[in-house]
Design a protein around this motif. Structure first.
Motif, PDB file in Angstrom:
ATOM      1  N   ALA A  34       0.808  -1.208   0.000  1.00  0.00           N
ATOM      2  CA  ALA A  34       0.000   0.000   0.000  1.00  0.00           C
ATOM      3  C   ALA A  34       0.849   1.270   0.000  1.00  0.00           C
ATOM      4  CB  ALA A  34      -0.929   0.000   1.211  1.00  0.00           C
ATOM      5  N   LEU A  35       2.015   1.228   0.652  1.00  0.00           N
ATOM      6  CA  LEU A  35       2.808   2.441   0.828  1.00  0.00           C
ATOM      7  C   LEU A  35       3.909   2.635  -0.203  1.00  0.00           C
ATOM      8  CD1 LEU A  35       3.280   2.603   4.724  1.00  0.00           C
ATOM      9  CD2 LEU A  35       1.571   3.772   3.310  1.00  0.00           C
ATOM     10  N   ALA A  36       4.519   1.547  -0.645  1.00  0.00           N
ATOM     11  CA  ALA A  36       5.684   1.665  -1.526  1.00  0.00           C
ATOM     12  C   ALA A  36       5.263   1.868  -2.977  1.00  0.00           C
ATOM     13  CB  ALA A  36       6.561   0.414  -1.403  1.00  0.00           C
ATOM     14  N   PRO A  37       6.048   2.601  -3.769  1.00  0.00           N
ATOM     15  CA  PRO A  37       5.727   2.772  -5.189  1.00  0.00           C
ATOM     16  C   PRO A  37       5.733   1.420  -5.899  1.00  0.00           C
ATOM     17  CG  PRO A  37       7.450   4.309  -4.495  1.00  0.00           C
ATOM     18  CD  PRO A  37       7.269   3.326  -3.385  1.00  0.00           C
ATOM     19  N   GLY A  44       8.142  -4.247  -5.739  1.00  0.00           N
ATOM     20  CA  GLY A  44       7.930  -3.237  -4.710  1.00  0.00           C
ATOM     21  C   GLY A  44       7.174  -3.704  -3.484  1.00  0.00           C
ATOM     22  N   VAL A  45       6.732  -4.965  -3.461  1.00  0.00           N
ATOM     23  CA  VAL A  45       5.935  -5.435  -2.320  1.00  0.00           C
ATOM     24  C   VAL A  45       6.694  -6.418  -1.424  1.00  0.00           C
ATOM     25  CG1 VAL A  45       3.894  -5.197  -3.785  1.00  0.00           C
ATOM     26  CG2 VAL A  45       4.865  -7.475  -3.412  1.00  0.00           C
ATOM     27  N   THR A  46       7.880  -6.795  -1.820  1.00  0.00           N
ATOM     28  CA  THR A  46       8.586  -7.880  -1.144  1.00  0.00           C
ATOM     29  C   THR A  46       9.249  -7.437   0.166  1.00  0.00           C
ATOM     30  OG1 THR A  46      10.546  -7.396  -2.474  1.00  0.00           O
ATOM     31  CG2 THR A  46       9.055  -9.116  -3.287  1.00  0.00           C
ATOM     32  N   ALA A  51      19.849  -8.352   9.084  1.00  0.00           N
ATOM     33  CA  ALA A  51      20.750  -8.888  10.104  1.00  0.00           C
ATOM     34  C   ALA A  51      20.037  -9.581  11.259  1.00  0.00           C
ATOM     35  CB  ALA A  51      21.642  -7.781  10.658  1.00  0.00           C
ATOM     36  N   THR A  52      18.711  -9.402  11.379  1.00  0.00           N
ATOM     37  CA  THR A  52      17.981 -10.072  12.451  1.00  0.00           C
ATOM     38  C   THR A  52      16.719 -10.774  11.982  1.00  0.00           C
ATOM     39  OG1 THR A  52      16.727  -8.069  13.035  1.00  0.00           O
ATOM     40  CG2 THR A  52      18.819  -8.441  14.194  1.00  0.00           C
ATOM     41  N   GLY A  53      16.338 -10.613  10.727  1.00  0.00           N
ATOM     42  CA  GLY A  53      15.089 -11.247  10.285  1.00  0.00           C
ATOM     43  C   GLY A  53      14.685 -10.821   8.893  1.00  0.00           C
ATOM     44  N   LEU A  54      13.493 -10.220   8.788  1.00  0.00           N
ATOM     45  CA  LEU A  54      12.953  -9.743   7.513  1.00  0.00           C
ATOM     46  C   LEU A  54      12.489  -8.302   7.690  1.00  0.00           C
ATOM     47  CD1 LEU A  54      10.777 -12.838   6.485  1.00  0.00           C
ATOM     48  CD2 LEU A  54      12.810 -12.025   5.259  1.00  0.00           C
ATOM     49  N   THR A  55      12.719  -7.487   6.668  1.00  0.00           N
ATOM     50  CA  THR A  55      12.356  -6.083   6.753  1.00  0.00           C
ATOM     51  C   THR A  55      11.616  -5.628   5.507  1.00  0.00           C
ATOM     52  OG1 THR A  55      13.204  -3.807   6.985  1.00  0.00           O
ATOM     53  CG2 THR A  55      14.592  -5.381   5.811  1.00  0.00           C
ATOM     54  N   THR A  56      10.763  -4.620   5.685  1.00  0.00           N
ATOM     55  CA  THR A  56      10.125  -3.985   4.542  1.00  0.00           C
ATOM     56  C   THR A  56      11.088  -3.062   3.816  1.00  0.00           C
ATOM     57  OG1 THR A  56       9.398  -2.114   5.902  1.00  0.00           O
ATOM     58  CG2 THR A  56       7.860  -3.971   5.664  1.00  0.00           C
ATOM     59  N   SER A  57      12.193  -2.701   4.455  1.00  0.00           N
ATOM     60  CA  SER A  57      13.053  -1.577   4.098  1.00  0.00           C
ATOM     61  C   SER A  57      12.246  -0.295   4.316  1.00  0.00           C
ATOM     62  CB  SER A  57      13.608  -1.689   2.676  1.00  0.00           C
ATOM     63  OG  SER A  57      12.614  -1.447   1.695  1.00  0.00           O
ATOM     64  N   LEU A  58      12.858   0.844   4.053  1.00  0.00           N
ATOM     65  CA  LEU A  58      12.185   2.109   4.315  1.00  0.00           C
ATOM     66  C   LEU A  58      11.079   2.359   3.294  1.00  0.00           C
ATOM     67  CD1 LEU A  58      12.154   4.673   6.085  1.00  0.00           C
ATOM     68  CD2 LEU A  58      13.683   5.719   4.396  1.00  0.00           C
ATOM     69  N   MET A  59       9.864   2.567   3.784  1.00  0.00           N
ATOM     70  CA  MET A  59       8.710   2.854   2.938  1.00  0.00           C
ATOM     71  C   MET A  59       8.348   4.329   3.077  1.00  0.00           C
ATOM     72  SD  MET A  59       6.354  -0.452   3.995  1.00  0.00           S
ATOM     73  CE  MET A  59       6.497  -0.089   5.770  1.00  0.00           C
ATOM     74  N   ASP A 165      24.679 -10.044 -16.279  1.00  0.00           N
ATOM     75  CA  ASP A 165      24.753  -8.651 -16.706  1.00  0.00           C
ATOM     76  C   ASP A 165      23.396  -8.046 -17.052  1.00  0.00           C
ATOM     77  OD1 ASP A 165      27.481  -8.479 -16.415  1.00  0.00           O
ATOM     78  OD2 ASP A 165      27.929  -8.957 -18.503  1.00  0.00           O
ATOM     79  N   GLY A 166      22.408  -8.899 -17.335  1.00  0.00           N
ATOM     80  CA  GLY A 166      21.107  -8.389 -17.752  1.00  0.00           C
ATOM     81  C   GLY A 166      20.230  -7.991 -16.574  1.00  0.00           C
ATOM     82  N   LYS A 167      18.965  -7.753 -16.877  1.00  0.00           N
ATOM     83  CA  LYS A 167      17.993  -7.387 -15.845  1.00  0.00           C
ATOM     84  C   LYS A 167      17.767  -8.562 -14.909  1.00  0.00           C
ATOM     85  CE  LYS A 167      13.060  -6.303 -15.363  1.00  0.00           C
ATOM     86  NZ  LYS A 167      11.811  -5.968 -16.099  1.00  0.00           N
ATOM     87  N   SER A 168      17.859  -8.297 -13.631  1.00  0.00           N
ATOM     88  CA  SER A 168      17.606  -9.344 -12.644  1.00  0.00           C
ATOM     89  C   SER A 168      17.034  -8.721 -11.382  1.00  0.00           C
ATOM     90  CB  SER A 168      18.882 -10.128 -12.309  1.00  0.00           C
ATOM     91  OG  SER A 168      19.862  -9.269 -11.774  1.00  0.00           O
ATOM     92  N   SER A 169      16.256  -9.513 -10.663  1.00  0.00           N
ATOM     93  CA  SER A 169      15.667  -9.020  -9.426  1.00  0.00           C
ATOM     94  C   SER A 169      16.691  -9.093  -8.301  1.00  0.00           C
ATOM     95  CB  SER A 169      14.454  -9.878  -9.052  1.00  0.00           C
ATOM     96  OG  SER A 169      14.881 -11.102  -8.483  1.00  0.00           O
ATOM     97  N   PRO A 170      16.468  -8.351  -7.234  1.00  0.00           N
ATOM     98  CA  PRO A 170      17.243  -8.613  -6.021  1.00  0.00           C
ATOM     99  C   PRO A 170      16.818  -9.957  -5.435  1.00  0.00           C
ATOM    100  CG  PRO A 170      15.502  -7.043  -5.565  1.00  0.00           C
ATOM    101  CD  PRO A 170      15.472  -7.284  -7.050  1.00  0.00           C
ATOM    102  N   SER A 171      17.554 -10.424  -4.460  1.00  0.00           N
ATOM    103  CA  SER A 171      17.106 -11.569  -3.678  1.00  0.00           C
ATOM    104  C   SER A 171      16.066 -11.038  -2.703  1.00  0.00           C
ATOM    105  CB  SER A 171      18.284 -12.199  -2.930  1.00  0.00           C
ATOM    106  OG  SER A 171      17.843 -13.197  -2.039  1.00  0.00           O
ATOM    107  N   HIS A 172      14.816 -11.482  -2.850  1.00  0.00           N
ATOM    108  CA  HIS A 172      13.750 -10.902  -2.036  1.00  0.00           C
ATOM    109  C   HIS A 172      12.720 -11.957  -1.657  1.00  0.00           C
ATOM    110  CE1 HIS A 172      11.990  -9.383  -6.179  1.00  0.00           C
ATOM    111  NE2 HIS A 172      12.213 -10.673  -6.171  1.00  0.00           N
ATOM    112  N   PHE A 173      11.969 -11.643  -0.585  1.00  0.00           N
ATOM    113  CA  PHE A 173      11.054 -12.601   0.018  1.00  0.00           C
ATOM    114  C   PHE A 173       9.621 -12.254  -0.349  1.00  0.00           C
ATOM    115  CE2 PHE A 173       8.522 -14.452   3.451  1.00  0.00           C
ATOM    116  CZ  PHE A 173       9.091 -15.715   3.568  1.00  0.00           C
ATOM    117  N   PHE A 174       8.955 -13.182  -1.039  1.00  0.00           N
ATOM    118  CA  PHE A 174       7.556 -12.996  -1.418  1.00  0.00           C
ATOM    119  C   PHE A 174       6.653 -13.595  -0.339  1.00  0.00           C
ATOM    120  CE2 PHE A 174       9.432 -12.347  -5.595  1.00  0.00           C
ATOM    121  CZ  PHE A 174       8.635 -11.343  -6.118  1.00  0.00           C
ATOM    122  N   TRP A 175       5.902 -12.720   0.332  1.00  0.00           N
ATOM    123  CA  TRP A 175       5.054 -13.163   1.434  1.00  0.00           C
ATOM    124  C   TRP A 175       3.814 -13.906   0.967  1.00  0.00           C
ATOM    125  CZ3 TRP A 175       0.811 -10.218   0.288  1.00  0.00           C
ATOM    126  CH2 TRP A 175       1.037  -8.975  -0.320  1.00  0.00           C
ATOM    127  N   GLY A 176       3.436 -13.775  -0.295  1.00  0.00           N
ATOM    128  CA  GLY A 176       2.288 -14.516  -0.792  1.00  0.00           C
ATOM    129  C   GLY A 176       2.534 -16.011  -0.778  1.00  0.00           C
TER     130      GLY A 176
END
Length: 295
Positions: A34-37, A44-46, A51-59, A165-176
C-alpha cells in the motif's frame, strides 16, 4: 560451513508455526504494497533478509518514512518512523486475529493511516485476518533457524545475481508464497500468464510474468526440510528433460520445477558451492533452450 549457518529444520517440526508466520508476513507485506511505489513484477511489495530477520526496508509515508522489521533474534515486530518513533509487538504464540489487532494498534500509535485488503492471498482457504483464530503457533527456536537458513540462501542468491549482466531481481522474500527468490530476465516479452492461482487475481500473475524469465528460490516446503527450486517462463521445449547438476537435483512434475532438497545442501561439504551449482546449471539450461540473447 557448519550447521550454525545451514541449520536443520524439519518441516513437520514447525509447520504450524510456518503457516502462522506466513499470515503475519502477509499482513505486514500488504502495508508495504500500500505504501511503496509499484515496481515491475511486484518487486515493490517484497520483504528483504536483514541482520535479524525480515524487513520492509524504508517505505515512504507523508514527508518521511516507515520501516517494519520482523526481528527473529529478539522475536519482536518493530516499526520505526523517520520521526524517531518506535513501537513493537512481541512475537509469541497468538492467533492471526490477535496479531492483526495488535499490529493495527501499533500503526495507530505511530499515527500511520494505511488501507489494505485484510485477507490472505495465494492460499486455497482465505480466512480474513481478523477472523483467523486457527493459526496461532510460534516456535521461536524454529523461526530463528529458518531466518539463519534465509541468511545463507540470500548470500548465495546475491552472488548468483551478481554474475548476470542483464535485468535481474534482487534476492527478495515474497510473502504470498512464503519463499525467497531471485529472477533473471532475457529482455523479451512473454505470453500472458494463464493465472489460476488461488485467491489471487489473474492480473497479478500477468504483471509478474509479462517478461521471459528464469527464476530460482527457496521454499520451506516440498520435502522433509524444504527445497530450492528453479523454473523458466515460458517453459522452453525440453526443459523438463534436461540434465542439470548437482546429482541431488531432479524435475518435480507436480511443481513444474527443478528442485534440490535443502537437506542435501546443508549436509554438503560446501553448501554454498552446491547451491550455486544448481542455480547456475538450471539457469544455463533455460537460457540455452530458449536461445536467450547474449551480450
Amino acid at each position: 560451513m557448519t550447521n550454525e549457518f545451514w541449520p536443520a529444520l524439519e518441516v513437520e517440526s514447525w509447520q504450524d508455526t510456518r503457516d502462522t508466520l506466513q499470515m503475519w508476513t502477509q499482513i505486514v507485506g500488504k502495508v508495504r504494497m500500500a505504501l511503496a511505489p509499484p515496481v515491475n513484477h511486484w518487486w515493490g511489495v517484497t520483504l528483504y533478509v536483514d541482520a535479524t530477520g525480515l524487513t520492509t526496508s524504508l517505505m515512504p509515508y507523508r514527508d518521511g518514512g516507515l520501516e517494519i522489521r520482523f526481528d527473529f533474534v529478539e522475536h519482536a515486530l518493530i516499526a520505526t518512523t523517520t520521526r524517531g518513533e518506535t513501537r513493537r509487538v512481541d512475537l509469541r504464540p497468538m492467533t492471526v486475529a490477535d496479531f492483526h489487532r495488535e499490529f493495527d494498534a501499533m500503526l495507530r500509535a505511530l499515527d500511520v493511516e494505511v488501507t489494505y485488503r485484510p485477507v490472505p492471498v495465494e492460499l486455497e482457504t482465505a480466512v480474513p485476518f481478523a477472523e483467523d483464530t486457527v493459526h496461532a503457533s510460534y516456535d521461536a527456536e524454529a523461526v530463528t533457524r529458518f531466518w539463519r537458513s534465509l541468511v545463507s540462501a540470500d548470500r548465495v542468491f546475491s552472488r548468483f545475481r551478481a554474475e548476470f549482466d542483464g535485468k535481474s531481481s534482487p534476492s527478495h522474500f515474497f510473502w504470498g508464497a512464503f519463499d525467497l527468490a531471485v529472477t533473471r530476465f532475457s529482455g523479451r516479452p512473454a505470453p500472458t500468464h494463464p493465472g489460476g492461482i488461488p485467491n489471487c487475481p489473474d492480473w497479478v500473475m500477468h504483471e509478474a510474468y509479462r517478461a521471459e524469465l528464469s527464476s530460482a528460490g527457496y521454499w520451506p516446503g516440498g520435502a522433509s526440510e524444504g527445497v530450492f527450486y528453479s523454473y523458466a517462463y515460458p517453459q522452453p521445449d525440453g526443459f523438463a528433460e534436461a540434465a542439470v547438476s548437482p546429482a541431488a537435483a531432479c524435475w518435480d512434475s507436480a511443481l513444474g520445477e527443478f528442485v534440490l532438497p535443502y537437506a542435501d545442501v546443508r549436509r554438503a561439504d560446501d553448501p554454498d558451492a552446491l547451491l550455486l551449482d544448481f542455480l547456475r546449471s538450471t539457469a544455463a539450461v533455460a537460457a540455452e533452450l530458449a536461445d536467450w540473447p547474449r551480450a
